[in-house]
Design a protein around this motif. Structure first.
Motif, short mmCIF file in Angstrom:
data_model
loop_
_atom_site.label_atom_id
_atom_site.label_comp_id
_atom_site.label_asym_id
_atom_site.label_seq_id
_atom_site.Cartn_x
_atom_site.Cartn_y
_atom_site.Cartn_z
N TYR A 559 0.83 -1.21 0.00
CA TYR A 559 0.00 0.00 0.00
C TYR A 559 0.86 1.25 0.00
O TYR A 559 0.59 2.22 -0.74
N TYR A 560 1.92 1.26 0.82
CA TYR A 560 2.76 2.46 0.94
C TYR A 560 3.43 2.80 -0.38
O TYR A 560 3.42 3.96 -0.81
N PHE A 561 4.00 1.79 -1.04
CA PHE A 561 4.71 2.06 -2.29
C PHE A 561 3.77 2.45 -3.43
O PHE A 561 4.15 3.18 -4.34
N LEU A 562 2.52 1.96 -3.38
CA LEU A 562 1.57 2.28 -4.44
C LEU A 562 0.80 3.57 -4.19
O LEU A 562 0.44 4.28 -5.14
N PHE A 563 0.55 3.91 -2.91
CA PHE A 563 -0.31 5.06 -2.62
C PHE A 563 0.27 6.00 -1.55
O PHE A 563 0.48 7.18 -1.81
N GLY A 564 0.50 5.47 -0.35
CA GLY A 564 0.87 6.34 0.78
C GLY A 564 2.11 7.17 0.55
O GLY A 564 2.16 8.35 0.90
N LEU A 565 3.14 6.57 -0.05
CA LEU A 565 4.39 7.29 -0.30
C LEU A 565 4.15 8.50 -1.19
O LEU A 565 4.60 9.62 -0.90
N HIS A 566 3.43 8.32 -2.28
CA HIS A 566 3.25 9.38 -3.26
C HIS A 566 2.31 10.47 -2.73
O HIS A 566 2.54 11.66 -2.97
N ALA A 567 1.29 10.07 -1.98
CA ALA A 567 0.37 11.06 -1.42
C ALA A 567 1.08 11.93 -0.39
O ALA A 567 0.94 13.16 -0.39
#
Length: 599
Positions: A559-567
């Motif tokens: 989840y972090y690499f796909l969404f949380g990091l970029h947000a």
């Protein structure tokens, strides 16, 4: 793709609690934007791993993204009762019998004391942070400030897991004691879904209903929840006094002395690791710092007072149970009720069941209040959808976050067996408490721009040895499955390494910061001891639970690499841009004023 200004306006809107998109940040405005963001995962990860928030940022800018403020209505009195209500519940009434019979025998009293010491050390660490950074984010905010965004996110995922499965476990236990009150077996109120695996096949609709009702209470009012909590907690303590007094009239000292520790030291520590579940909840009180009138006074008194009373109550109740029955005769599902029935006081089981229900209700209530505040602060950073950061202007509570966490808790409570939940919960909690203790040491011994590189390296070396020696001790204990933990030579070596590293941190590394209002005593010894005992208890948990923990952590990383990091990266970049623009505008304003003054 939306224009830059439009993207910024949408980001600000959702950051404040509105917004129509789950992910309103620039990276998610189009598939091409998202593709470019994924290609930049490496550089963005390096940025987020090293990024550390500031106390002032957590207190002002981040908190401001919820729109309305939470109401400051709580005092130390509220926090003590919240602490008692958060902790004294399912653990003592359910797990005591299980661990006494299967792991520790009458020495379960010692197991509770060990877990209590570990919890108290963590309470001290939490208290300093909560006084210095009184925001709703609790340990998530503390770790963002000291260990950076990435570590904080991993902890955040485990915090949310802790609260969801903790609430689910208590909700299922609520059904068990409700059934006892009505002279039924718990499974009489559960639906058997034969198509599912055994550990997930007993569907519990009552647990779901209770979770929903608690959610409504938590949404309406924090102060109202506090009053409801301490009324129920007072009734609960009265029931505990009854259990102790009535139980001691049927005590038999031979039940304690004949075979006090039948499973040896290994059984005592294995039980301590599971019984840590019974102490979970006090960290929810730290999330209420944002709603506390005087954090510097109220938080230390509330947290330390609640934990001291709780530890004493647990040890006394365990002693009473094991003195009433031989440990081999203790019932795993309803230990106190069955013990009174065996003593000829069948009517007393109704009082016990009533008290247990009261206790579990307050645990669910405080958990619902605390977990919503964690999620609110995490959403403020955009690591999860920022619309979950909304604080309702009418109620002064985080409605979206409360409902989201209640839904997740209800789903888990519907399906999952208590045994699976308790071990997994202990791993997540001990892991988080270890990180908070490390973060406190970093806070005291490192300040960016002030600590010299040699002193920073010394601190890192000391922390590495403290953690490594703790892990080595726990690993050796876990690997020596026979006897009471193998030979003592290995423990002498690892213990000496821990002692030397902590001593060098005390006398060989200058402190970078002293707490302004209230601080943990005996630094670095107390937080270093917290790291050691938490890691050691982790070494006593079964391997299957670690596999489940690993699966959950892997899911978090995906989840972090796909969404949380970029947000979170986009949000940090937008904030930096806004600060730069504000600085330029302020400079221009001053120039105009100065220029005007010169004419």
């Amino acid at each position: 793709m939306a224009a830059s200004g439009d993207g910024l306006r949408r980001r600000e809107c959702c950051g404040g609690g509105g917004g129509s998109s789950l992910f309103p940040e620039e990276s998610f405005q189009s598939w091409s934007s998202y593709g470019r963001a994924l290609l930049e995962t490496g550089p963005r990860l390096r940025d987020r791993v090293t990024a550390r928030s500031l106390d002032s940022s957590e207190l002002h800018e981040v908190r401001g993204r919820s729109g309305a403020d939470m109401k400051r209505t709580l005092t130390w009195w509220d926090l003590i009762w919240f602490g008692i209500g958060a902790v004294i519940g399912a653990g003592i009434f359910v797990l005591t019998g299980q661990e006494a019979k299967e792991a520790a025998g009458p020495a379960v009293v010692v197991s509770y004391a060990v877990s209590g010491v570990s919890a108290m050390l963590s309470v001290f660490c939490y208290t300093e942070f909560a006084v210095e950074i009184p925001v709703a984010g609790g340990s998530f905010a503390y770790l963002r400030v000291e260990l950076g965004d990435f570590v904080a996110f991993i902890a955040a995922g485990n915090i949310l897991l802790e609260y969801c499965i903790g609430g689910a476990a208590v909700a299922r236990s609520w059904t068990s004691y409700f059934a006892t009150l009505l002279n039924h077996h718990p499974n009489d109120f559960r639906i058997h879904a034969t198509a599912l695996a055994d550990d997930y096949s007993r569907l519990d609709p009552i647990a779901v209903a209770v979770t929903i009702l608690i959610c409504v209470f938590a949404v309406v009012s924090t102060k109202g929840s506090s009053r409801f909590n301490y009324v129920l907690s007072i009734v609960h303590l009265a029931v505990i006094v009854f259990i102790v007094v009535a139980g001691l009239t049927h005590a038999n000292a031979a039940n304690l002395t004949a075979d006090f520790a039948p499973f040896g030291a290994r059984g005592i520590f294995a039980a301590s690791a599971v019984l840590f579940f019974a102490y979970i909840g006090f960290d929810a009180v730290s999330t209420m710092a944002e709603e506390t009138k005087n954090p510097a006074r109220d938080i230390p008194v509330g947290l330390v007072g609640a934990m001291t009373l709780t530890t004493a109550v647990y040890c006394v109740l365990a002693l009473v149970l094991c003195s009433m029955q031989h440990y081999t005769d203790i019932d795993v599902d309803a230990p106190f009720s069955v013990a009174f029935t065996a003593a000829g006081m069948d009517w007393a089981k109704y009082i016990v069941a009533f008290g247990a229900l009261k206790g579990m209700t307050t645990v669910l209530l405080v958990g619902a209040v605390g977990q919503a505040r964690y999620l609110t602060h995490i959403a403020r950073t955009h690591m999860v959808p920022p619309c979950l950061a909304t604080v309702n202007a009418r109620f002064g509570t985080p409605v979206n976050a409360t409902v989201a966490m209640a839904f997740a808790t209800a789903v888990i409570a519907l399906f999952t067996d208590l045994g699976i939940l308790s071990n997994l919960l202990s791993i997540s909690t001990l892991f988080i408490f270890t990180l908070v203790a490390i973060a406190l040491l970093v806070r005291r011994y490192y300040a960016a721009g002030e600590t010299s590189p040699p002193d920073r390296n010394k601190m890192i070396g000391c922390l590495a040895v403290i953690v490594a020696s703790s892990v080595a001790t726990a690993a050796y204990w876990g690997a020596t499955s026979s006897g009471d933990g193998g030979g003592w030579a290995a423990y002498v070596v690892t213990g000496a390494a821990w002692l030397a590293a902590t001593a060098f941190l005390q006398w060989g590394v200058p402190k970078a910061r002293s707490p302004a209002k209230w601080g943990v005593p005996l630094v670095p010894w107390l937080p270093a001891a917290s790291v050691f005992i938490n890691v050691f208890l982790l070494g006593s948990i079964d391997a299957a639970s670690f596999v489940r923990f690993g699966v959950w952590t892997a899911a978090l990383l995906v989840y972090y690499f796909l969404f949380g990091l970029h947000a979170s990266y986009d949000t940090a970049k937008a904030i930096a841009t806004e600060a730069e623009v504000a600085g330029v505008e302020e400079g221009a304003r001053k120039a105009v004023v100065d220029g005007g003054g010169g004419h």
